[in-house]
Design an enzyme around this catalytic site. Structure first.
Site, PDB file in Angstrom:
ATOM      1  N   ASP A   2      34.298  32.834  32.721  1.00  0.00           N
ATOM      2  CA  ASP A   2      35.752  32.630  32.669  1.00  0.00           C
ATOM      3  C   ASP A   2      36.234  31.556  33.635  1.00  0.00           C
ATOM      4  OD1 ASP A   2      35.157  34.142  34.916  1.00  0.00           O
ATOM      5  OD2 ASP A   2      36.083  35.969  34.168  1.00  0.00           O
ATOM      6  N   ASN A  32      39.876  47.856  36.710  1.00  0.00           N
ATOM      7  CA  ASN A  32      40.385  48.442  35.463  1.00  0.00           C
ATOM      8  C   ASN A  32      39.322  48.421  34.362  1.00  0.00           C
ATOM      9  OD1 ASN A  32      40.274  45.749  34.844  1.00  0.00           O
ATOM     10  ND2 ASN A  32      42.461  45.484  34.445  1.00  0.00           N
ATOM     11  N   HIS A  60      37.527  45.719  33.510  1.00  0.00           N
ATOM     12  CA  HIS A  60      37.356  44.447  32.790  1.00  0.00           C
ATOM     13  C   HIS A  60      35.976  43.852  33.055  1.00  0.00           C
ATOM     14  CE1 HIS A  60      39.403  41.784  36.136  1.00  0.00           C
ATOM     15  NE2 HIS A  60      38.102  41.760  36.292  1.00  0.00           N
ATOM     16  N   GLU A  79      40.454  42.083  29.576  1.00  0.00           N
ATOM     17  CA  GLU A  79      41.273  43.152  30.136  1.00  0.00           C
ATOM     18  C   GLU A  79      41.381  44.323  29.150  1.00  0.00           C
ATOM     19  OE1 GLU A  79      41.922  42.910  33.139  1.00  0.00           O
ATOM     20  OE2 GLU A  79      43.068  41.143  33.734  1.00  0.00           O
TER      21      GLU A  79
HETATM   22  C1  GLP Z   1      37.133  38.713  38.567  1.00  0.00           C
HETATM   23  C2  GLP Z   1      36.145  38.130  37.548  1.00  0.00           C
HETATM   24  C3  GLP Z   1      35.226  39.198  37.011  1.00  0.00           C
HETATM   25  C4  GLP Z   1      34.645  40.007  38.151  1.00  0.00           C
HETATM   26  C5  GLP Z   1      35.766  40.702  38.888  1.00  0.00           C
HETATM   27  C6  GLP Z   1      35.294  41.613  39.998  1.00  0.00           C
HETATM   28  O1  GLP Z   1      38.244  39.267  37.990  1.00  0.00           O
HETATM   29  N1  GLP Z   1      36.797  37.506  36.462  1.00  0.00           N
HETATM   30  O2  GLP Z   1      34.184  38.581  36.245  1.00  0.00           O
HETATM   31  O3  GLP Z   1      33.725  40.957  37.656  1.00  0.00           O
HETATM   32  O4  GLP Z   1      36.567  39.663  39.449  1.00  0.00           O
HETATM   33  O5  GLP Z   1      35.115  40.900  41.178  1.00  0.00           O
HETATM   34  P1  GLP Z   1      34.542  41.510  42.513  1.00  0.00           P
HETATM   35  O6  GLP Z   1      33.055  41.503  42.354  1.00  0.00           O
HETATM   36  O7  GLP Z   1      35.011  40.566  43.580  1.00  0.00           O
HETATM   37  O8  GLP Z   1      35.113  42.876  42.668  1.00  0.00           O
END
Ligand code: GLP
Length: 236
Positions: free
Chosen positions: A67, A136, A138, A143
């Site tokens: 992304d 959440n 995702h 989402e």
């Molecule tokens: C972002 C990314 C996700 C990732 C999420 C969790 O939203 N788009 O791909 O899994 O963060 O991140 P973290 O590992 O910092 O909790």
């Protein structure tokens, strides 16, 4: 599903890196699906070490990131392109031409999404997909929704995602409100999936992996994948 529970974030990185290492050594021109967020950082550090100290070769590796924020140019310090350059790409011998993220500043975002899907097809799909998980549920920026997504798309970010990601920006108002995300179908078509998560994700991980399969918890679809490894760190 294989669940590996480890004690620390660093150990999580080492266990994940050993999976990536053997996959890369077996198939030097592998297509890796990569993720951002704090969870993959120890993995990227270990891959950089393996490159520098144990000759892990990335010269033929291709990468597809999950992304990118809409509206952030690649050189913006909080863009996912910058994140990947700093945390991985600059530390290994990958050819920048083989590293792919959606362009969040494309004039025609829909076209950018179609081009991204075409690129994945042209590369023959994703061999190994790395995932984190949002609070959440995702994956990427897919989402909670009424349906699982089936093509790369522009997503309005959920309020809780904007809040969670505001830690990387001066304040929440600076967090982009939209992103381009690879879809659930392409993620599920990866030959192998590795999900990394730390203790703060215990509750959502439990729901996603043991509860109902529903697009309201996008990661729950992973229950249907035939080669999923979850690496869970009991430490944060
Ligand atoms: C972002 C990314 C996700 C990732 C999420 C969790 O939203 N788009 O791909 O899994 O963060 O991140 P973290 O590992 O910092 O909790």
């Amino acid at each position: 599903m294989t669940l590996r529970t480890v004690k620390t974030h660093d150990e999580m990185g080492r266990v994940a890196a050993s999976i990536f290492e053997s996959e890369i050594r077996n198939k030097p021109d592998i297509v890796l699906g990569l993720a951002t967020g704090s969870s993959p950082i120890p993995l990227y550090k270990e891959l950089a070490r393996l490159h520098k100290e144990e000759n892990l070769d990335f010269s033929k590796v291709k990468t597809i990131n999950l992304d990118e924020y809409v509206g952030l140019p690649p050189e913006h310090p909080q863009s996912y392109r910058s994140f990947m350059n700093v945390n991985l790409f600059r530390e290994i011998n990958i050819d920048p031409i083989n590293t792919h993220l959606p362009n969040g500043t494309a004039a025609d975002l829909k076209k950018e999404c179609r081009l991204y899907d075409e690129l994945i097809e042209k590369l023959g799909g994703i061999d190994v997909q790395l995932l984190g998980i949002g609070y959440n549920g995702h994956i990427g920026f897919n989402e909670p929704d009424d349906l699982f997504s089936n093509q790369t798309h522009v997503v309005p970010l959920a309020c809780e995602t904007i809040e969670a990601n505001s830690r990387f920006f001066a304040d929440a108002s600076e967090v982009p409100k939209e992103a381009i995300s690879l879809d659930v179908r392409h993620i599920m078509q990866a030959r192998k999936i590795v999900l990394v998560a730390n203790a703060s994700k215990r509750e959502i991980l439990n729901k996603a992996l043991c509860g109902d399969i529903t697009p309201k918890i996008p990661a729950s679809v992973l229950q249907l994948h035939r080669d999923l490894t979850v690496i869970f760190s009991e430490g944060e």
